[in-house]
Write a protein that holds these residues in place. Structure first.
Motif, PDB file in Angstrom:
ATOM      1  N   THR A 151      -8.150   4.984   3.949  1.00 47.18           N
ATOM      2  CA  THR A 151      -7.515   5.951   3.069  1.00 47.18           C
ATOM      3  C   THR A 151      -6.024   5.979   3.381  1.00 47.18           C
ATOM      4  OG1 THR A 151      -7.634   8.217   2.262  1.00 47.18           O
ATOM      5  CG2 THR A 151      -7.928   7.900   4.631  1.00 47.18           C
ATOM      6  N   TRP A 152      -5.272   6.800   2.645  1.00 46.14           N
ATOM      7  CA  TRP A 152      -3.847   6.969   2.911  1.00 46.14           C
ATOM      8  C   TRP A 152      -3.494   8.433   2.708  1.00 46.14           C
ATOM      9  CZ3 TRP A 152       0.315   8.505  -0.189  1.00 46.14           C
ATOM     10  CH2 TRP A 152      -0.008   8.782  -1.528  1.00 46.14           C
ATOM     11  N   GLY A 153      -2.344   8.822   3.191  1.00 42.35           N
ATOM     12  CA  GLY A 153      -1.903  10.200   3.010  1.00 42.35           C
ATOM     13  C   GLY A 153      -0.523  10.413   3.599  1.00 42.35           C
ATOM     14  N   THR A 154      -0.165  11.687   3.714  1.00 43.61           N
ATOM     15  CA  THR A 154       1.123  12.048   4.302  1.00 43.61           C
ATOM     16  C   THR A 154       0.896  13.120   5.362  1.00 43.61           C
ATOM     17  OG1 THR A 154       1.591  13.787   2.691  1.00 43.61           O
ATOM     18  CG2 THR A 154       2.386  11.578   2.160  1.00 43.61           C
ATOM     19  N   SER A 155       1.851  13.223   6.260  1.00 41.15           N
ATOM     20  CA  SER A 155       1.844  14.285   7.259  1.00 41.15           C
ATOM     21  C   SER A 155       3.292  14.647   7.562  1.00 41.15           C
ATOM     22  CB  SER A 155       1.095  13.838   8.523  1.00 41.15           C
ATOM     23  OG  SER A 155       1.621  12.639   9.023  1.00 41.15           O
ATOM     24  N   ASP A 156       3.488  15.587   8.446  1.00 38.41           N
ATOM     25  CA  ASP A 156       4.835  16.054   8.792  1.00 38.41           C
ATOM     26  C   ASP A 156       5.598  16.496   7.537  1.00 38.41           C
ATOM     27  OD1 ASP A 156       4.360  15.310  11.491  1.00 38.41           O
ATOM     28  OD2 ASP A 156       5.000  13.264  11.049  1.00 38.41           O
ATOM     29  N   ASP A 157       4.934  17.286   6.708  1.00 39.29           N
ATOM     30  CA  ASP A 157       5.504  17.753   5.446  1.00 39.29           C
ATOM     31  C   ASP A 157       5.963  16.606   4.564  1.00 39.29           C
ATOM     32  OD1 ASP A 157       5.100  20.491   5.885  1.00 39.29           O
ATOM     33  OD2 ASP A 157       6.944  20.631   7.057  1.00 39.29           O
ATOM     34  N   GLY A 158       5.284  15.478   4.654  1.00 43.71           N
ATOM     35  CA  GLY A 158       5.599  14.345   3.801  1.00 43.71           C
ATOM     36  C   GLY A 158       6.589  13.370   4.396  1.00 43.71           C
ATOM     37  N   ALA A 159       7.140  13.660   5.560  1.00 44.11           N
ATOM     38  CA  ALA A 159       8.101  12.746   6.173  1.00 44.11           C
ATOM     39  C   ALA A 159       7.410  11.496   6.724  1.00 44.11           C
ATOM     40  CB  ALA A 159       8.872  13.444   7.290  1.00 44.11           C
ATOM     41  N   THR A 160       6.107  11.552   6.918  1.00 44.08           N
ATOM     42  CA  THR A 160       5.336  10.400   7.379  1.00 44.08           C
ATOM     43  C   THR A 160       4.292  10.054   6.330  1.00 44.08           C
ATOM     44  OG1 THR A 160       5.629  11.033   9.694  1.00 44.08           O
ATOM     45  CG2 THR A 160       3.841   9.487   9.209  1.00 44.08           C
ATOM     46  N   THR A 161       4.289   8.802   5.923  1.00 44.23           N
ATOM     47  CA  THR A 161       3.253   8.289   5.025  1.00 44.23           C
ATOM     48  C   THR A 161       2.449   7.287   5.835  1.00 44.23           C
ATOM     49  OG1 THR A 161       4.746   8.534   3.139  1.00 44.23           O
ATOM     50  CG2 THR A 161       2.789   7.181   2.810  1.00 44.23           C
ATOM     51  N   TRP A 162       1.136   7.363   5.754  1.00 41.75           N
ATOM     52  CA  TRP A 162       0.278   6.550   6.589  1.00 41.75           C
ATOM     53  C   TRP A 162      -0.910   6.030   5.792  1.00 41.75           C
ATOM     54  CZ3 TRP A 162      -4.568   8.417   6.408  1.00 41.75           C
ATOM     55  CH2 TRP A 162      -4.723   9.778   6.104  1.00 41.75           C
ATOM     56  N   CYS A 163      -1.565   5.026   6.353  1.00 41.01           N
ATOM     57  CA  CYS A 163      -2.848   4.567   5.803  1.00 41.01           C
ATOM     58  C   CYS A 163      -3.695   4.011   6.935  1.00 41.01           C
ATOM     59  CB  CYS A 163      -2.653   3.542   4.691  1.00 41.01           C
ATOM     60  SG  CYS A 163      -2.115   1.947   5.268  1.00 41.01           S
ATOM     61  N   HIS A 164      -4.985   3.950   6.688  1.00 38.36           N
ATOM     62  CA  HIS A 164      -5.948   3.387   7.627  1.00 38.36           C
ATOM     63  C   HIS A 164      -6.636   2.199   6.969  1.00 38.36           C
ATOM     64  CE1 HIS A 164      -6.493   7.616   9.529  1.00 38.36           C
ATOM     65  NE2 HIS A 164      -5.511   6.964  10.101  1.00 38.36           N
ATOM     66  N   LEU A 165      -6.828   1.143   7.734  1.00 42.16           N
ATOM     67  CA  LEU A 165      -7.604  -0.016   7.315  1.00 42.16           C
ATOM     68  C   LEU A 165      -8.687  -0.232   8.356  1.00 42.16           C
ATOM     69  CD1 LEU A 165      -4.697  -2.540   6.492  1.00 42.16           C
ATOM     70  CD2 LEU A 165      -5.756  -0.882   4.956  1.00 42.16           C
ATOM     71  N   ALA A 166      -9.942  -0.317   7.905  1.00 35.23           N
ATOM     72  CA  ALA A 166     -11.027  -0.565   8.848  1.00 35.23           C
ATOM     73  C   ALA A 166     -10.849  -1.938   9.484  1.00 35.23           C
ATOM     74  CB  ALA A 166     -12.378  -0.480   8.140  1.00 35.23           C
ATOM     75  N   LEU A 167     -11.099  -2.012  10.793  1.00 32.13           N
ATOM     76  CA  LEU A 167     -10.986  -3.281  11.498  1.00 32.13           C
ATOM     77  C   LEU A 167     -12.143  -4.199  11.089  1.00 32.13           C
ATOM     78  CD1 LEU A 167     -10.059  -2.038  15.070  1.00 32.13           C
ATOM     79  CD2 LEU A 167      -8.542  -2.900  13.289  1.00 32.13           C
ATOM     80  N   PRO A 168     -11.875  -5.494  11.026  1.00 30.22           N
ATOM     81  CA  PRO A 168     -12.936  -6.429  10.638  1.00 30.22           C
ATOM     82  C   PRO A 168     -14.014  -6.517  11.715  1.00 30.22           C
ATOM     83  CG  PRO A 168     -10.960  -7.618  11.321  1.00 30.22           C
ATOM     84  CD  PRO A 168     -10.617  -6.150  11.306  1.00 30.22           C
ATOM     85  N   ASP A 169     -15.200  -6.882  11.304  1.00 30.52           N
ATOM     86  CA  ASP A 169     -16.315  -7.129  12.214  1.00 30.52           C
ATOM     87  C   ASP A 169     -16.684  -5.942  13.075  1.00 30.52           C
ATOM     88  OD1 ASP A 169     -16.297  -9.768  11.265  1.00 30.52           O
ATOM     89  OD2 ASP A 169     -14.823 -10.345  12.785  1.00 30.52           O
TER      90      ASP A 169
END
Length: 172
Positions: A151-169
């Motif tokens: 998924t993706w999102g923001t934190s720190d009132d939007g100053a940080t944008t992030w995402c997660h990618l599942a690791l393979p295997d």
């Protein structure tokens, strides 16, 4: 993860013809972390991105690809470098700040990519027309994150944008 080389500082590079030096960035490496902080030029509405700032986007892609390969995560290189490119470009274009930090961490079976730009604000996915040349970055981040079980999102009132990618295997 495999052990990493010791921390190292980014090199200073000459800018302009006046012998001025500007720090390109500071890189920190640990077993599961890469964090790069660099300065950008202050943005003014309507101006193009400065050439040096565009090179920092390219540097972020290259460092990401190298780190993921070093960690044995080659299968994530293409998508992760595209995500880093989009998030760093957004920060350069829209933040109004003068410093950006992008970080890669591995935790709980996910690669986390985050870009912090010091300026609060909530980025949103845009619905762009077929002929639009811009505005698809967060849509790409959203799609690539979902394709990798994240998924993706923001934190720190939007100053940080992030995402997660599942690791393979199913790597932890």
């Amino acid at each position: 993860m495999t052990s990493a080389p010791p921390s190292r500082k980014g090199a200073a590079a000459k800018t302009g013809g006046h012998g001025q030096e500007r720090r390109l960035g500071q890189t920190q490496l640990t077993n599961d972390l890469l964090s790069v902080r660099f300065e950008i030029s202050p943005r003014r509405a309507g101006n193009d991105i400065a050439e040096g700032d565009a090179r920092r986007v390219q540097m972020a892609r290259r460092v990401t690809a190298a780190r993921l390969r070093y960690c044995g995560l080659e299968s994530l290189v293409d998508d992760a470098t595209l995500i880093v490119s989009e998030l760093v470009t957004n920060a350069v274009q829209h933040s109004g700040g003068t410093q950006i930090t992008f970080t890669l961490t591995v935790d709980g079976g996910f690669l986390r990519i985050s870009v912090h730009d010091e300026m609060p604000g909530r980025p949103v996915v845009r619905n762009t027309g077929d002929d639009a040349e811009r505005g698809r970055g967060l849509f790409l981040v959203q799609c690539l994150s979902a394709a990798h079980g994240g998924t993706w999102g923001t934190s720190d009132d939007g100053a940080t944008t992030w995402c997660h990618l599942a690791l393979p295997d199913g790597r932890p």
